[in-house]
Design a protein around this motif. Structure first.
Motif, PDB file in Angstrom:
ATOM      1  N   GLN A 102       0.772  -1.350   0.044  1.00 35.32           N
ATOM      2  CA  GLN A 102       0.004   0.096   0.028  1.00 35.32           C
ATOM      3  C   GLN A 102       0.770   1.342  -0.169  1.00 35.32           C
ATOM      4  O   GLN A 102       0.345   2.487  -0.194  1.00 35.32           O
ATOM      5  N   GLN A 150      -3.648  -9.314  -2.787  1.00 40.36           N
ATOM      6  CA  GLN A 150      -4.775  -8.959  -3.643  1.00 40.36           C
ATOM      7  C   GLN A 150      -5.160  -7.680  -3.810  1.00 40.36           C
ATOM      8  O   GLN A 150      -5.106  -6.668  -2.666  1.00 40.36           O
ATOM      9  N   GLN A 177     -11.162  -4.069  -5.820  1.00 39.81           N
ATOM     10  CA  GLN A 177     -12.463  -3.457  -5.175  1.00 39.81           C
ATOM     11  C   GLN A 177     -12.541  -3.862  -3.804  1.00 39.81           C
ATOM     12  O   GLN A 177     -12.626  -3.043  -2.658  1.00 39.81           O
ATOM     13  N   THR A 178     -12.172  -5.395  -3.596  1.00 41.56           N
ATOM     14  CA  THR A 178     -12.239  -5.850  -2.243  1.00 41.56           C
ATOM     15  C   THR A 178     -10.863  -6.292  -1.547  1.00 41.56           C
ATOM     16  O   THR A 178     -10.774  -6.798  -0.562  1.00 41.56           O
ATOM     17  N   LYS A 183      -6.562  -4.406  -1.910  1.00 44.20           N
ATOM     18  CA  LYS A 183      -6.104  -3.154  -1.540  1.00 44.20           C
ATOM     19  C   LYS A 183      -6.248  -2.231  -2.646  1.00 44.20           C
ATOM     20  O   LYS A 183      -6.131  -2.712  -3.981  1.00 44.20           O
TER      21      LYS A 183
END
Lengths: 313, 248
Positions: free
Chosen positions: A195, A244, A247-248, A250
């Protein structure tokens, strides 16, 4: 004037970069004060990192053995006890914040604004719906504004501050119905955090196997990049879930995103839209990822990666 | 024990939605509607717990317009025993949904309320946590593995750092993530059978719920589009382009 409380995300030692991104969002609220709350068993080091974020008025350090793990049912009652002093309570829209803040909002009897991507005014925000395929501008009703901040939409605030750190005791009854058992990480601590990384190399179903993912890791190491994956690759068991993107998974905003063997389902594209430059390598010239890639190259990733490595050497 | 499982009617995940030109919302007329995929996983998990002898009854619940009964019928065809429809044409936001679920939970006294972690229309990811808060129950969100053992459960959660396992006392709220299971396909005889299963209907007023203060949607817009890029013909061309941008 807004008085903002940010809930720090950390692992007990290190403040997560998401917290400084929430600070940037808070700067758009014309706040008279922005305070960061650090809940930890022993949180002096994390509190110091929070105090260094520019624009922070004060850091509240709430130390309690019960706060060793970020468990929503334990943290929420403590935050609720603080909340009445503030106009806004914000957390990053990471699994930490997503788990925690609705629990607070419900007890405060206010709705929550999820995934704030733009601040128009202290009560008006933009947020994505339908995997980012539409954006709604919403106005929060009266009362405390509780929200999560879409971290990919804000850069990290500078670290030139030196806010005071105040220890607080919060005496509320904490539940015993939720107990931490364990955390299994994928052990890539020496690689950049997905991230926060400036570069991300990502693999999809086209990579084909866990063994083949080694070429993705090797290229990432050469570039100093973090490793991401599509849902298909995670579902197939090629790579653990914490890689991952989508949308669901990161939502990331690296300067460079290089995808290999990812077709580009809208759910995946939702996670990379804010990347600076997107590179797509895929065998299928009609793969949807080429529609949003800055540079697309049609071909076999197993031939292209060695060529890339040679060119980079 | 009973499991209450939430089902939401949403635009099918394969549909590319269009924002209305006047900014008043997303066009849903004539668009294929389905059960929220995360809710399908929740229904499947509840059924597996029943099939494993850990639960006696699975009750599906939806909040929404009359047409939402289609999604309840899907849940019943999958194997849910009965269903509850809280009928409303209003836009129900998560806090109000949580209050409704709390009222039904008080009535039905399930040991587990299983909800999808988010609905793929509003992407809020709030209702499960809010229900847990209102009931003062444990919550285990983003579940990828659930082991029920008597009055407690071990739930593995997909979080940013990896896989976290929590031990929670029941009753509890669990929200389901993608890799918890693969929902079963519904067979034709089960669809026929589902037509005879009972659906109980309530209005929000009948449940004595006070709708929560709502977030007001001022406008809906299309997201900023990325500039279309170019196709390069070779690795050398790609490397040159990335070098020029100072990226490598």
């Amino acid at each position: 004037m807004a008085k903002v409380l940010i809930i720090a995300e950390h692992d007990g030692k290190k403040l997560n970069g998401s917290t400084a991104r929430v600070m940037t969002c808070a700067q758009g609220l014309s706040a008279e004060s922005v305070e960061i709350a650090v809940f930890a068993a022993e949180g002096a080091a994390v509190a110091e990192q929070a105090a260094a974020i520019s624009g922070v008025t004060k850091v509240l350090l709430i130390e309690n053995p019960a706060n060793e793990h970020a468990t929503a049912a334990i943290l929420a009652p403590q935050i609720e006890a603080l909340a009445s002093e503030y106009s806004h309570v914000l957390a990053p829209s990471t699994t930490f914040g997503k788990d925690l803040t609705p629990r607070i909002a419900a007890h405060l009897a206010v709705p929550q604004i999820s995934d704030i991507m733009r601040v128009e005014s202290p009560r008006i925000f933009d947020r994505p719906i339908y995997a980012g395929n539409a954006v709604i501008t919403v106005e929060a009703p009266e009362g405390i504004v509780v929200g999560t901040v879409r971290t990919a939409s804000f850069s990290e605030a500078e670290k030139t501050g030196s806010a005071t750190i105040e220890k607080r005791e919060i005496n509320v009854e904490l539940p015993s119905h939720t107990r931490f058992v364990k955390l299994e990480t994928s052990g890539s601590a020496d690689r950049p955090d997905l991230q926060a990384a400036a570069k991300v190399v990502s693999g999809g179903r086209g990579v084909g196997s866990t063994e083949n993912f080694k070429v993705i890791y090797d290229l990432a190491d050469k570039l100093g990049a973090a490793v991401g994956a599509s849902r298909a690759a995670v579902d197939a068991g090629f790579i653990p879930n914490d890689h991952q993107v989508g949308q669901t998974g990161k939502i990331i905003a690296p300067e460079l995103y290089m995808s290999f063997g990812i077709s580009g389902a809208i759910q995946h594209l939702a996670g990379i839209k804010d990347a600076g430059t997107i590179v797509a390598i895929n065998k299928d010239p009609d793969a949807p990822i080429f529609e949003i890639a800055d540079f697309g190259l049609v071909g076999d990733l197993f031939e292209i990666i060695p060529e890339l490595e040679k060119a980079l050497a | 024990m009973k499991i209450l499982v939430g089902v939401k009617r949403v635009v099918d995940f394969n549909v590319r939605i269009q924002v209305k030109a006047d900014g008043s919302g997303v066009a849903t007329e004539g668009v294929k509607m389905s059960m929220n995929p995360f809710d399908e996983i929740a229904v499947e998990e509840a059924l597996r717990l029943k099939e494993a002898g850990k639960a006696e009854e699975v009750i599906a619940i939806t909040i929404g317009p009359k047409a939402s009964q289609e999604q309840l019928r899907t849940a019943l065809a999958m194997g849910a025993d009965r269903a509850i429809h809280v009928e409303t044409d209003e836009d129900v936001q998560p806090l109000t949904a949580a209050r409704i679920l709390k009222a039904i939970t008080d009535k039905e006294e399930p040991k587990i309320v299983m909800l999808g972690k988010q609905a793929i229309d509003d992407d809020n990811n709030q209702t499960a946590q809010m229900l847990a808060a209102l009931a003062n129950w444990p919550q285990a969100t983003f579940a990828s593995k659930i082991d029920v053992d008597g009055d407690s459960a071990n739930v593995t959660r997909e979080i940013d750092a990896g896989l976290e396992t929590l031990s929670i006392d029941l009753p509890a709220v669990i929200s389901t993530d993608l890799r918890l299971n693969e929902p079963r396909y519904v067979k034709l005889p089960d669809i026929m059978k589902a037509k005879r299963k009972p659906i109980e209907t309530f209005t929000i007023a009948e449940l004595g719920i006070e709708p929560a203060a709502a977030v007001k949607v001022l406008k809906t817009s299309a997201p900023a589009a990325r500039q279309a890029g170019i196709k390069v013909a070779s690795v050398d061309e790609l490397v040159a382009a990335l070098k020029e941008k100072g990226l490598i």
